[in-house]
Write an enzyme that holds these catalytic residues in place. Structure first.
Site, PDB file in Angstrom:
ATOM      1  N   ASP A   1      36.539 -11.381  -3.168  1.00 52.96           N
ATOM      2  CA  ASP A   1      36.231 -12.901  -3.732  1.00 52.96           C
ATOM      3  C   ASP A   1      35.962 -13.893  -2.876  1.00 52.96           C
ATOM      4  O   ASP A   1      36.245 -15.065  -3.441  1.00 52.96           O
ATOM      5  CB  ASP A   1      38.404 -13.413  -3.573  1.00 52.96           C
ATOM      6  CG  ASP A   1      38.503 -13.135  -2.387  1.00 52.96           C
ATOM      7  OD1 ASP A   1      38.617 -12.559  -1.056  1.00 52.96           O
ATOM      8  OD2 ASP A   1      39.817 -13.347  -2.509  1.00 52.96           O
ATOM      9  N   SER A   2      35.251 -13.490  -2.457  1.00 52.33           N
ATOM     10  CA  SER A   2      33.944 -14.446  -1.165  1.00 52.33           C
ATOM     11  C   SER A   2      33.144 -15.156  -2.409  1.00 52.33           C
ATOM     12  O   SER A   2      32.214 -15.574  -2.076  1.00 52.33           O
ATOM     13  CB  SER A   2      33.208 -13.889   0.097  1.00 52.33           C
ATOM     14  OG  SER A   2      32.570 -12.145  -0.681  1.00 52.33           O
TER      15      SER A   2
ATOM     16  N   GLU B   1      45.445  -8.829  -0.659  1.00 50.64           N
ATOM     17  CA  GLU B   1      45.130  -8.830   0.917  1.00 50.64           C
ATOM     18  C   GLU B   1      47.331  -8.350   0.641  1.00 50.64           C
ATOM     19  O   GLU B   1      48.123  -9.022   0.222  1.00 50.64           O
ATOM     20  CB  GLU B   1      44.889 -10.633   0.670  1.00 50.64           C
ATOM     21  CG  GLU B   1      43.055 -10.553   0.584  1.00 50.64           C
ATOM     22  CD  GLU B   1      43.363 -11.422   1.133  1.00 50.64           C
ATOM     23  OE1 GLU B   1      43.794 -13.031   1.588  1.00 50.64           O
ATOM     24  OE2 GLU B   1      41.180 -12.371   1.102  1.00 50.64           O
TER      25      GLU B   1
ATOM     26  N   ASP C   1      37.677  -6.611  -5.938  1.00 46.38           N
ATOM     27  CA  ASP C   1      39.352  -7.811  -5.224  1.00 46.38           C
ATOM     28  C   ASP C   1      39.946  -8.206  -6.226  1.00 46.38           C
ATOM     29  O   ASP C   1      38.983  -9.997  -7.397  1.00 46.38           O
ATOM     30  CB  ASP C   1      38.321  -8.671  -4.049  1.00 46.38           C
ATOM     31  CG  ASP C   1      38.547  -8.663  -2.958  1.00 46.38           C
ATOM     32  OD1 ASP C   1      39.721  -7.957  -2.739  1.00 46.38           O
ATOM     33  OD2 ASP C   1      38.178  -9.832  -1.635  1.00 46.38           O
TER      34      ASP C   1
ATOM     35  N   LYS D   1      41.237  -3.901  -4.363  1.00 46.30           N
ATOM     36  CA  LYS D   1      42.427  -4.710  -3.345  1.00 46.30           C
ATOM     37  C   LYS D   1      42.372  -5.769  -3.062  1.00 46.30           C
ATOM     38  O   LYS D   1      42.432  -6.050  -3.906  1.00 46.30           O
ATOM     39  CB  LYS D   1      40.266  -5.270  -2.211  1.00 46.30           C
ATOM     40  CG  LYS D   1      40.754  -5.847  -0.523  1.00 46.30           C
ATOM     41  CD  LYS D   1      39.551  -5.682   0.531  1.00 46.30           C
ATOM     42  CE  LYS D   1      39.055  -6.639  -0.505  1.00 46.30           C
ATOM     43  NZ  LYS D   1      39.705  -8.187  -0.192  1.00 46.30           N
TER      44      LYS D   1
ATOM     45  N   GLU E   1      40.027  -8.164   8.869  1.00 43.56           N
ATOM     46  CA  GLU E   1      39.547  -8.836   9.574  1.00 43.56           C
ATOM     47  C   GLU E   1      40.061 -10.017  10.299  1.00 43.56           C
ATOM     48  O   GLU E   1      41.314 -10.233  10.716  1.00 43.56           O
ATOM     49  CB  GLU E   1      38.903  -9.376   8.110  1.00 43.56           C
ATOM     50  CG  GLU E   1      38.825 -11.120   8.063  1.00 43.56           C
ATOM     51  CD  GLU E   1      38.241 -11.637   6.850  1.00 43.56           C
ATOM     52  OE1 GLU E   1      38.451 -11.115   5.522  1.00 43.56           O
ATOM     53  OE2 GLU E   1      37.720 -12.849   6.857  1.00 43.56           O
TER      54      GLU E   1
HETATM   55  O1  KIV Z   1      35.950 -11.032   0.070  1.00 41.57           O
HETATM   56  C1  KIV Z   1      35.396 -10.179   0.597  1.00 41.57           C
HETATM   57  O2  KIV Z   1      34.010 -10.579   1.021  1.00 41.57           O
HETATM   58  C2  KIV Z   1      35.892  -9.256   1.612  1.00 41.57           C
HETATM   59  C3  KIV Z   1      34.832  -9.141   2.962  1.00 41.57           C
HETATM   60  C4  KIV Z   1      34.985 -10.381   3.854  1.00 41.57           C
HETATM   61  C5  KIV Z   1      35.901  -8.010   3.237  1.00 41.57           C
HETATM   62  O3  KIV Z   1      37.447  -9.885   1.170  1.00 41.57           O
END
Ligand code: KIV
Length: 327
Positions: free
Chosen positions: A85-86, A156, A124, A154, A223
């Site tokens: 989600d980055s 969190e 994510d 993924k 992280e």
């Molecule tokens: O969203 C992302 O890029 C991440 C990584 C930094 C693990 O969750």
């Protein structure tokens, strides 16, 4: 698979990185770019990640958010392509990850998926797509699998997300955990701070990791935590740990592709290592193009199409006739 197809597939996989789909009627662009490797590459699965941990083989993971970057990451034999989600900051220019929507995540996971053949494709789940209730979380996780081809989603959070994660896994969807500095909790954490520095913080992280291990997540992203804590967690759990800002003792490492290529605009975090300068490369190329256009240096005659000889001759005759009529 038919006998014919399996024979072709076996032969192709000996010589090429590629699948039967590419050999028998894939897109032309796929076929011409098959790379001979000698050794056929194995598809990375949740099970093969566990095998890697058991054999102390380090796991590599990079983010990618579209076809070209996912394809390059996959062809470089990175184990996991994470459509993180980055995406929010790296591609869409949002302030933080909180704004990115499930539709945006699905759109980019689909695009990345088209470039991935061997890596494990992880999508994510964005903020707001799983926190409200388990039914909605399962439904949204299934969208990543069904509509975008993700093999793992993924989520969190640790101990407090364990029941929810169990529900998603019960729906046959592998889940990766993510604990420590969890960017979706930025407002609760009061900024992007290293977690687990106090004794209480270490104990909570251990409880989080053990809870995720017990529900059977595919891997755990650690992280922004002290190296010592990441090492303890990695030794404690059977699940592979993938670190980012968590020191070298994790089972693998993940970085954001824009960070390693210098394609971000802010100051780098302590853990970040730059492996290339795409910003300089891209800027130089753009500036050279602009200068060529301004100076009429692009395109050259060799970069232009030309009329066939017969058409040019016929055209000259027509033009000559017109000029003669005007005289
Ligand atoms: O969203 C992302 O890029 C991440 C990584 C930094 C693990 O969750």
């Amino acid at each position: 698979m038919t006998d014919f197809a399996s024979t072709i597939d076996a032969a192709a996989s000996k010589m090429w990185t590629g699948s039967i789909r590419q050999v028998c009627g894939g897109a032309l662009e796929d076929i011409v770019s098959l790379i001979p490797t000698g050794e056929p590459r194995q598809k990375i699965t949740v099970a093969s990640l566990r095998e890697k941990k058991r054999h102390h083989q380090s796991i590599s993971c990079l983010t990618a958010y579209d076809y070209w970057s996912a394809r390059l990451v996959d062809e470089a034999a990175i184990d996991i392509v994470l459509v993180g989600d980055s995406l929010a900051q790296a591609i869409l220019g949002y302030e933080n990850t909180l704004s990115v929507t499930i539709e945006e995540m699905l759109h980019h996971t689909r695009a990345a998926g088209r470039g991935v053949k061997h890596a494990l494709l992880v999508g994510d789940m964005p903020f707001g797509s799983y926190q409200a209730d388990a039914v909605e979380a399962v439904r949204n996780a299934a969208r990543f699998v069904k509509e975008a081809g993700a093999e793992v989603v993924k989520v969190e959070g640790g101990e407090k997300r364990a029941d929810l994660i169990r529900r998603i896994i019960d729906a046959e969807i592998p889940v990766a955990g993510h604990i420590g500095l969890t960017p979706q909790s930025v407002n609760v954490m009061g900024g992007y701070r290293v977690q687990g520095k106090s004794l209480g913080g270490v104990e909570q992280l251990m409880r989080d990791a053990v809870a995720l291990d017990q529900v059977g997540v595919a891997f755990i992203v650690l992280e922004g935590i002290p190296r010592e804590v990441a090492a303890m967690i990695t030794a404690e759990v059977e699940t592979p740990t993938i670190g980012i800002g968590a020191g070298p003792d994790c089972d693998g490492q993940v970085l954001v592709i824009h960070d390693i290529l210098n394609l971000t605009f802010g100051p780098p975090a302590k853990f970040m290592r730059r492996y290339g300068d795409a910003k300089m490369l891209i800027t130089d190329a753009i500036q050279a193009f602009r200068a060529d256009v301004a100076g009429r240096q692009y395109p050259a005659d060799e970069e232009s199409y030309h009329l066939p000889k017969e058409t040019r001759t016929a055209l000259e005759t027509v033009l000559e006739r017109k000029r003669a009529m005007r005289r």
